[in-house]
Design a protein around this motif. Structure first.
Motif, PDB file in Angstrom:
ATOM      1  N   THR A  93       0.837  -1.205   0.000  1.00  0.00           N
ATOM      2  CA  THR A  93       0.000   0.000   0.000  1.00  0.00           C
ATOM      3  C   THR A  93       0.869   1.251   0.000  1.00  0.00           C
ATOM      4  O   THR A  93       0.614   2.205  -0.743  1.00  0.00           O
ATOM      5  N   LEU A  94       1.927   1.240   0.822  1.00  0.00           N
ATOM      6  CA  LEU A  94       2.830   2.405   0.872  1.00  0.00           C
ATOM      7  C   LEU A  94       3.515   2.606  -0.479  1.00  0.00           C
ATOM      8  O   LEU A  94       3.692   3.738  -0.943  1.00  0.00           O
ATOM      9  N   GLU A  95       3.880   1.484  -1.148  1.00  0.00           N
ATOM     10  CA  GLU A  95       4.483   1.571  -2.492  1.00  0.00           C
ATOM     11  C   GLU A  95       3.498   2.197  -3.471  1.00  0.00           C
ATOM     12  O   GLU A  95       3.858   3.044  -4.289  1.00  0.00           O
ATOM     13  N   LEU A  96       2.233   1.739  -3.381  1.00  0.00           N
ATOM     14  CA  LEU A  96       1.203   2.261  -4.286  1.00  0.00           C
ATOM     15  C   LEU A  96       1.042   3.772  -4.095  1.00  0.00           C
ATOM     16  O   LEU A  96       0.990   4.534  -5.064  1.00  0.00           O
ATOM     17  N   TRP A  97       0.987   4.198  -2.837  1.00  0.00           N
ATOM     18  CA  TRP A  97       0.785   5.620  -2.565  1.00  0.00           C
ATOM     19  C   TRP A  97       1.972   6.456  -3.015  1.00  0.00           C
ATOM     20  O   TRP A  97       1.814   7.571  -3.482  1.00  0.00           O
ATOM     21  N   SER A  98       3.192   5.917  -2.852  1.00  0.00           N
ATOM     22  CA  SER A  98       4.352   6.728  -3.249  1.00  0.00           C
ATOM     23  C   SER A  98       4.547   6.714  -4.766  1.00  0.00           C
ATOM     24  O   SER A  98       5.188   7.576  -5.330  1.00  0.00           O
ATOM     25  N   SER A  99       3.941   5.702  -5.449  1.00  0.00           N
ATOM     26  CA  SER A  99       4.108   5.617  -6.910  1.00  0.00           C
ATOM     27  C   SER A  99       3.235   6.624  -7.645  1.00  0.00           C
ATOM     28  O   SER A  99       3.415   6.891  -8.824  1.00  0.00           O
ATOM     29  N   GLY A 100       2.219   7.172  -6.934  1.00  0.00           N
ATOM     30  CA  GLY A 100       1.310   8.117  -7.589  1.00  0.00           C
ATOM     31  C   GLY A 100       0.264   7.444  -8.459  1.00  0.00           C
ATOM     32  O   GLY A 100      -0.448   8.090  -9.210  1.00  0.00           O
ATOM     33  N   LYS A 101       0.151   6.093  -8.373  1.00  0.00           N
ATOM     34  CA  LYS A 101      -0.822   5.394  -9.228  1.00  0.00           C
ATOM     35  C   LYS A 101      -2.166   5.170  -8.544  1.00  0.00           C
ATOM     36  O   LYS A 101      -3.103   4.682  -9.162  1.00  0.00           O
ATOM     37  N   ALA A 102      -2.255   5.501  -7.262  1.00  0.00           N
ATOM     38  CA  ALA A 102      -3.529   5.286  -6.562  1.00  0.00           C
ATOM     39  C   ALA A 102      -4.536   6.327  -7.034  1.00  0.00           C
ATOM     40  O   ALA A 102      -4.176   7.453  -7.355  1.00  0.00           O
ATOM     41  N   THR A 103      -5.814   5.945  -7.099  1.00  0.00           N
ATOM     42  CA  THR A 103      -6.837   6.919  -7.469  1.00  0.00           C
ATOM     43  C   THR A 103      -7.066   7.847  -6.295  1.00  0.00           C
ATOM     44  O   THR A 103      -7.245   7.403  -5.163  1.00  0.00           O
ATOM     45  N   VAL A 104      -7.050   9.145  -6.567  1.00  0.00           N
ATOM     46  CA  VAL A 104      -7.157  10.121  -5.488  1.00  0.00           C
ATOM     47  C   VAL A 104      -8.598  10.544  -5.282  1.00  0.00           C
ATOM     48  O   VAL A 104      -9.080  10.650  -4.167  1.00  0.00           O
ATOM     49  N   GLU A 105      -9.323  10.734  -6.408  1.00  0.00           N
ATOM     50  CA  GLU A 105     -10.703  11.178  -6.217  1.00  0.00           C
ATOM     51  C   GLU A 105     -11.564  10.011  -5.774  1.00  0.00           C
ATOM     52  O   GLU A 105     -11.255   8.861  -6.044  1.00  0.00           O
ATOM     53  N   ASP A 106     -12.643  10.322  -5.095  1.00  0.00           N
ATOM     54  CA  ASP A 106     -13.539   9.280  -4.617  1.00  0.00           C
ATOM     55  C   ASP A 106     -14.387   8.775  -5.769  1.00  0.00           C
ATOM     56  O   ASP A 106     -14.673   9.482  -6.702  1.00  0.00           O
ATOM     57  N   ARG A 107     -14.798   7.510  -5.658  1.00  0.00           N
ATOM     58  CA  ARG A 107     -15.630   6.917  -6.709  1.00  0.00           C
ATOM     59  C   ARG A 107     -16.902   7.741  -6.931  1.00  0.00           C
ATOM     60  O   ARG A 107     -17.383   7.910  -8.027  1.00  0.00           O
ATOM     61  N   ASP A 108     -17.480   8.264  -5.867  1.00  0.00           N
ATOM     62  CA  ASP A 108     -18.742   8.996  -6.008  1.00  0.00           C
ATOM     63  C   ASP A 108     -18.543  10.269  -6.820  1.00  0.00           C
ATOM     64  O   ASP A 108     -19.363  10.652  -7.619  1.00  0.00           O
TER      65      ASP A 108
END
Length: 298
Positions: A93-108
């Motif tokens: 999870t920490l790798e995902l967050w530091s990679s910038g590939k996680a979706t930032v906006e909420d699904r809604d």
């Protein structure tokens, strides 16, 4: 104030939304040493985020259980082995967050930006010069699987606007499943096809995680305006990976609906773990080649 980046804050928020109210209030007490009393879930979440010094501290909290992190990663399209331990999930999870590939906006929020009645992710993609079917394929798959997976109530998401409106009236679904024995089902018409696909996630509680990397996704356009999108992926229920799927969509624009793309046919092949003979299934590749897809175009 919290030391969370925007991406980390968005990720922590999504994990908090998977927690029960009791656990949220309890976690709020823990991070504030019971110095702040919160009244409701929204206030508890804001307090937890404000008092969190860094993302790893948050993920290692006892109330942030292994299954919540697993579920969060699955929603983000990160497939982890079902028997992963919590520290491995925290690291990923920490790798995902530091990679910038996680979706930032909420699904809604994303949902509000997509008109509800059409597969309008791709309305701005032109079939003329410069049209790239692969770009349409990626946009379509992100939209389709997010929409379908939201029907799985065990994920705790608000179900999005699924229904026959995304299909052509004469759409055809062929569903081939191999888990022990082989079963072939065919469905015709927007209502039946829509209900059968929805049952995969709603009644059978499956989560379909597409592999949108190069070896998991192919797309090509026919001269007649049909675009074929083929994608492979893994199938999960809760924390268990059940097998893999391959899915081919035929998409045609609807001139009556702002030129949005609608689904003309769907071929879905599902193979359970036992039918795979122990093959590696972390990021499955498509077995269809381009000439097989060309035949479907003709």
């Amino acid at each position: 104030m919290s030391g969370l980046s925007r991406t980390e804050r968005a990720g922590c928020t999504k994990i908090l939304k998977l927690m029960s109210k009791g656990d949220l209030l309890s976690l709020s007490d823990t991070v504030t040493n019971k110095m702040i009393t919160v009244e409701d879930v929204a206030e508890a979440m804001e307090t937890i985020l404000s008092f969190t010094k860094h993302a790893e501290e948050f993920l290692r909290r006892k109330k942030v259980q292994r299954d919540l992190i697993f579920k969060y990663l699955a929603k983000e399209g990160v497939v982890m082995p079902p028997n992963s331990e919590k520290h491995q999930l925290v690291k990923r999870t920490l790798e995902l967050w530091s990679s910038g590939k996680a979706t930032v906006e909420d699904r809604d929020e994303t949902r509000q930006r997509l008109p509800a009645d059409t597969t309008s992710v791709s309305t701005n993609v032109k079939t003329e010069e410069g049209f790239d079917p692969l770009v349409l394929g990626q946009q379509f798959c992100q939209w389709f699987f997010q929409l379908l997976n939201s029907q799985n109530l065990s994920l705790g998401q608000q179900p999005q606007d699924w229904g026959p409106q995304h299909f052509w009236p004469d759409v055809k679904l062929r569903l081939l499943s191999r888990a022990g024995s082989e079963q072939m089902e065919e469905f015709l018409g927007a209502e039946l096809v829509s209900l059968r696909l929805q049952a995969l996630t709603r009644e059978e509680r499956l989560l379909l995680s597409p592999n949108l990397e190069a070896h998991g996704l192919k797309a090509l356009a026919s001269p007649h305006g049909l675009v074929l999108v083929a994608v492979a992926g893994t199938i999960h229920r809760d924390a268990a990976c059940l097998g893999i799927f391959e899915q081919i969509f035929g998409l045609i624009r609807s001139p009556l609906e702002k030129n949005s793309w609608k689904i003309k046919f769907v071929n879905l092949k599902i193979r359970g773990q036992d039918a795979l003979g122990g093959a590696e299934i972390a990021a499955p590749a498509l077995t269809y080649n381009s000439s097989e897809l060309q035949l479907l175009c003709s």
